[in-house]
Design a protein around this motif. Structure first.
Motif, PDB file in Angstrom:
ATOM      1  N   SER A  52      31.079  68.424 124.814  1.00  0.00           N
ATOM      2  CA  SER A  52      32.032  67.931 123.810  1.00  0.00           C
ATOM      3  C   SER A  52      32.864  69.045 123.190  1.00  0.00           C
ATOM      4  N   GLY A  53      32.335  70.278 123.157  1.00  0.00           N
ATOM      5  CA  GLY A  53      33.104  71.376 122.589  1.00  0.00           C
ATOM      6  C   GLY A  53      34.421  71.610 123.313  1.00  0.00           C
ATOM      7  N   ASN A  54      34.459  71.241 124.586  1.00  0.00           N
ATOM      8  CA  ASN A  54      35.681  71.405 125.376  1.00  0.00           C
ATOM      9  C   ASN A  54      36.759  70.390 124.999  1.00  0.00           C
ATOM     10  N   LEU A  55      36.403  69.374 124.254  1.00  0.00           N
ATOM     11  CA  LEU A  55      37.327  68.295 123.908  1.00  0.00           C
ATOM     12  C   LEU A  55      37.898  68.433 122.499  1.00  0.00           C
ATOM     13  N   ILE A  56      37.460  69.453 121.763  1.00  0.00           N
ATOM     14  CA  ILE A  56      37.830  69.639 120.362  1.00  0.00           C
ATOM     15  C   ILE A  56      38.838  70.778 120.239  1.00  0.00           C
ATOM     16  N   HIS A  57      39.726  70.697 119.241  1.00  0.00           N
ATOM     17  CA  HIS A  57      40.753  71.726 119.053  1.00  0.00           C
ATOM     18  C   HIS A  57      40.854  72.138 117.589  1.00  0.00           C
ATOM     19  N   THR A  58      41.296  73.376 117.379  1.00  0.00           N
ATOM     20  CA  THR A  58      41.333  73.914 116.017  1.00  0.00           C
ATOM     21  C   THR A  58      42.466  73.327 115.184  1.00  0.00           C
ATOM     22  N   ASN A  59      43.613  73.100 115.816  1.00  0.00           N
ATOM     23  CA  ASN A  59      44.762  72.538 115.091  1.00  0.00           C
ATOM     24  C   ASN A  59      45.722  71.882 116.083  1.00  0.00           C
TER      25      ASN A  59
END
Length: 203
Positions: A52-59
């Protein structure tokens, strides 16, 4: 004029990935906290973060950059992207990137974004071009190899880091690319083995 691979069998996989990333982004900070790659959370057995970390973005800029990268990969190699194949590629490249970070880059505590997995898919696509006698595959492979070497020697771009409000995890790009090589070798080897077995049975 180059025709884009707009048929559903070529575009469905990247489209699904893009929609999931956008949905998670608009779900807010609580979703980011729950799904981001976090070394300490992984040590507490929150293993879903490896994917799931690959699907998240900082902004929004980070998300946009990765979506542009995804669109570029689709334009270059979409003819190789059957939906199930593409999603499997993403999952394995994403997992390999996270595992590489966990075991080989212990200093990297927190990581989000598609970039590692996208490097893996890019490399796989370049090899598929070469396999199908598309000469530009060699140029793409040389280009990404040069980029990876430069990043390992010189580090990340400060401008990009400022834009996405996070340091660029260049090790993730390397691990993702290695996964792309391994996946191509495994898939190509399996195909050769299946062809050999089929020919022996006919004989």
């Amino acid at each position: 004029m180059v025709a884009l691979p707009v048929k559903p069998q070529f575009s469905l996989g990247p489209l699904i990935l893009a929609i999931v990333c956008i949905a998670f982004f608009f779900a807010g900070q609580s979703m980011t906290d729950l799904l981001a790659y976090d070394r300490y959370a992984l040590q507490s057995m929150e293993t879903w973060r490896l994917i799931s970390g690959n699907l998240i973005h900082t902004n929004g800029y980070h998300l946009l950059l990765n979506l542009v990268g995804l669109a570029l990969l689709w334009a270059l190699h979409g003819e190789h992207y059957r939906p199930v194949t593409f999603l499997k590629l993403f999952i394995w490249c994403g997992l390999g990137t996270s595992l590489g970070i966990y075991f080989l880059s212990p200093q990297l505590i927190w990581y989000v974004g598609l970039s590692g997995a996208l490097h893996g898919i890019f490399v796989w696509g370049a090899f598929m071009d070469i396999l199908n006698k598309v000469r530009s595959g060699w140029l793409l492979l040389a280009g990404v190899a040069a980029k990876l070497v430069f990043e390992q020697l010189q580090g990340s771009s400060e401008d990009v880091a400022s834009l996405i409000d996070a340091s660029v995890a260049v090790d993730a790009h390397l691990y993702g690319a290695v996964c792309g090589v391994l996946l191509f070798v495994l898939m190509w080897g399996s195909s050769l083995a299946a062809g050999f077995i089929a020919s022996r049975r006919k004989a």
